[in-house]
Design a protein around this motif. Structure first.
Motif, PDB file in Angstrom:
ATOM      1  N   PHE A  14       0.834  -1.212   0.000  1.00 64.28           N
ATOM      2  CA  PHE A  14       0.000   0.000   0.000  1.00 64.28           C
ATOM      3  C   PHE A  14       0.862   1.253   0.000  1.00 64.28           C
ATOM      4  CE2 PHE A  14      -2.104   3.396   2.370  1.00 64.28           C
ATOM      5  CZ  PHE A  14      -3.330   3.494   1.726  1.00 64.28           C
ATOM      6  N   LEU A  15       1.889   1.298   0.864  1.00 69.64           N
ATOM      7  CA  LEU A  15       2.737   2.480   0.969  1.00 69.64           C
ATOM      8  C   LEU A  15       3.663   2.626  -0.236  1.00 69.64           C
ATOM      9  CD1 LEU A  15       3.628   2.253   4.764  1.00 69.64           C
ATOM     10  CD2 LEU A  15       2.120   3.918   3.668  1.00 69.64           C
ATOM     11  N   ALA A  16       4.104   1.496  -0.794  1.00 68.36           N
ATOM     12  CA  ALA A  16       4.986   1.551  -1.960  1.00 68.36           C
ATOM     13  C   ALA A  16       4.291   2.207  -3.145  1.00 68.36           C
ATOM     14  CB  ALA A  16       5.454   0.149  -2.334  1.00 68.36           C
ATOM     15  N   GLN A  17       3.001   1.969  -3.284  1.00 65.78           N
ATOM     16  CA  GLN A  17       2.245   2.555  -4.390  1.00 65.78           C
ATOM     17  C   GLN A  17       2.040   4.056  -4.210  1.00 65.78           C
ATOM     18  OE1 GLN A  17      -1.417   0.368  -4.798  1.00 65.78           O
ATOM     19  NE2 GLN A  17      -0.363  -1.608  -4.959  1.00 65.78           N
ATOM     20  N   ARG A  18       2.232   4.544  -2.980  1.00 66.14           N
ATOM     21  CA  ARG A  18       2.003   5.958  -2.682  1.00 66.14           C
ATOM     22  C   ARG A  18       3.298   6.686  -2.335  1.00 66.14           C
ATOM     23  NH1 ARG A  18      -1.950   2.841  -2.000  1.00 66.14           N
ATOM     24  NH2 ARG A  18      -4.135   3.463  -2.148  1.00 66.14           N
ATOM     25  N   GLN A  19       4.428   6.105  -2.720  1.00 67.49           N
ATOM     26  CA  GLN A  19       5.706   6.672  -2.328  1.00 67.49           C
ATOM     27  C   GLN A  19       5.941   8.056  -2.934  1.00 67.49           C
ATOM     28  OE1 GLN A  19      10.177   4.911  -1.545  1.00 67.49           O
ATOM     29  NE2 GLN A  19       8.916   3.958  -3.080  1.00 67.49           N
ATOM     30  N   ASP A  20       5.415   8.277  -4.124  1.00 69.71           N
ATOM     31  CA  ASP A  20       5.580   9.586  -4.755  1.00 69.71           C
ATOM     32  C   ASP A  20       4.653  10.639  -4.135  1.00 69.71           C
ATOM     33  OD1 ASP A  20       7.471   8.570  -6.477  1.00 69.71           O
ATOM     34  OD2 ASP A  20       5.996   8.065  -8.028  1.00 69.71           O
ATOM     35  N   MET A  21       3.670  10.175  -3.369  1.00 70.00           N
ATOM     36  CA  MET A  21       2.743  11.095  -2.701  1.00 70.00           C
ATOM     37  C   MET A  21       2.585  10.660  -1.247  1.00 70.00           C
ATOM     38  SD  MET A  21      -0.257  11.583  -5.571  1.00 70.00           S
ATOM     39  CE  MET A  21      -0.569   9.807  -5.652  1.00 70.00           C
ATOM     40  N   PRO A  22       3.613  10.908  -0.406  1.00 66.59           N
ATOM     41  CA  PRO A  22       3.531  10.478   0.998  1.00 66.59           C
ATOM     42  C   PRO A  22       2.279  11.028   1.663  1.00 66.59           C
ATOM     43  CG  PRO A  22       5.756  11.187   0.468  1.00 66.59           C
ATOM     44  CD  PRO A  22       4.899  11.553  -0.715  1.00 66.59           C
ATOM     45  N   LEU A  23       1.766  10.300   2.619  1.00 65.94           N
ATOM     46  CA  LEU A  23       0.548  10.719   3.325  1.00 65.94           C
ATOM     47  C   LEU A  23       0.746  12.048   4.044  1.00 65.94           C
ATOM     48  CD1 LEU A  23      -0.329   7.248   4.864  1.00 65.94           C
ATOM     49  CD2 LEU A  23      -1.436   8.351   2.929  1.00 65.94           C
TER      50      LEU A  23
END
Length: 285
Positions: free
Chosen positions: A272-281
């Motif tokens: 889940f986090l790898a897919q959002r690495q370019d847009m950190p929470l």
């Protein structure tokens, strides 16, 4: 139960050859185990018990992911403000998890990661210091960003009590991290690069960012502190940045794991986090 007597005898002899000692006393009928045989039997039973325990734990983690406690290890300075805010944002997007936090010195966190005692470690990295890249099988991804800011208490005019801009500024009181503190690895190269070392006079040393924050708020000197930690102080004007942006240090906040220590829950979190690495929470607090 489906092994013939000759085949069983051959297997026992093969094990004896491997151990280097007789495991059964063949001079007696019925045969009995020798002391070495008893020792090997106990070792085998312990190994089987351990395997069964590990099997059960794996099955529980696979079939009951909602009961698995995900353990995070963090540096103290990250655990104070960034981690709680990040965890809330993560659960809002991913869904609720059962989690536990261990806030400790970074070397201890990394030892726990290697031992499999924590699932993930959250730590700072910068261009100057790649803290955990030398660990075997380590993987990391970005979950946020921060900045180390040189700050001091504000004077009555709102300007910093201490000035680093002028080359004539010498003997500026410096609140320094301990020499062994990993966070100092991000700061020391900047101090050396910009020739600040000769202007700073160490008046206090502590490996804890929270302790340096207290001294800075009291007017004790200049300290490089994470923006996420001191954002309330910056907003209220208690402390203010010292010097220009060239002395500020961009940080990546990275999540680390050891590839062999995972289960279905931690793999889902990582994916889940790898897919959002370019847009950190969370970018910065």
């Amino acid at each position: 139960s489906n092994v013939s007597q000759p085949a069983l005898s051959r297997r026992i002899k093969a094990i004896e050859a491997w151990v280097g000692a007789a495991l059964v006393d063949r001079s007696r009928q019925p045969v009995v185990l020798t002391s070495a045989g008893v020792q090997m039997l106990e070792a085998g039973e312990q190994a089987l018990s351990r395997l069964e325990t590990e099997r059960q734990q794996i099955q529980e983690a696979q079939s009951l992911p909602d009961r698995y406690v995900v353990t995070f290890g963090t540096q103290h300075s990250i655990g104070w403000r960034f981690y709680p805010a990040w965890l809330r944002a993560f659960e809002d997007s991913f869904g609720p998890i059962i989690s536990r936090l261990r806030a400790d010195d970074l070397p201890n966190c990394l030892l726990d990661l290697q031992a499999g005692e924590v699932d993930f470690v959250v730590a700072y990295e910068s261009r100057a210091a790649r803290i955990a890249r030398d660990l075997p099988d380590v993987e990391s991804l970005i979950i946020g960003r921060d900045t180390l800011l040189p700050v001091s208490k504000a004077g009555p005019s709102g300007r910093p009590l201490f000035d680093l801009k002028s080359r004539k500024s010498v003997g500026v009181p410096y609140l320094r991290y301990g020499a062994g503190a990993p966070i100092s690895q991000h700061i020391d190269p900047v101090i050396d690069k910009h020739g600040l070392k000769s202007r700073l006079q160490v008046v206090y040393e502590n490996s804890m960012a929270g302790a340096l924050r207290i001294r800075a708020r009291e007017g004790g000197g200049v300290a490089w502190l994470p923006a996420s930690l001191i954002s309330p102080d910056l907003e209220s004007g208690i402390v203010v940045p010292v010097g220009g942006t060239r002395w500020q240090i961009p940080l990546e906040i990275r999540l680390f794991r050891i590839g062999k220590h995972n289960n279905s829950v931690t793999r889902q979190i990582w994916s889940f986090l790898a897919q959002r690495q370019d847009m950190p929470l969370i970018e910065e607090l």
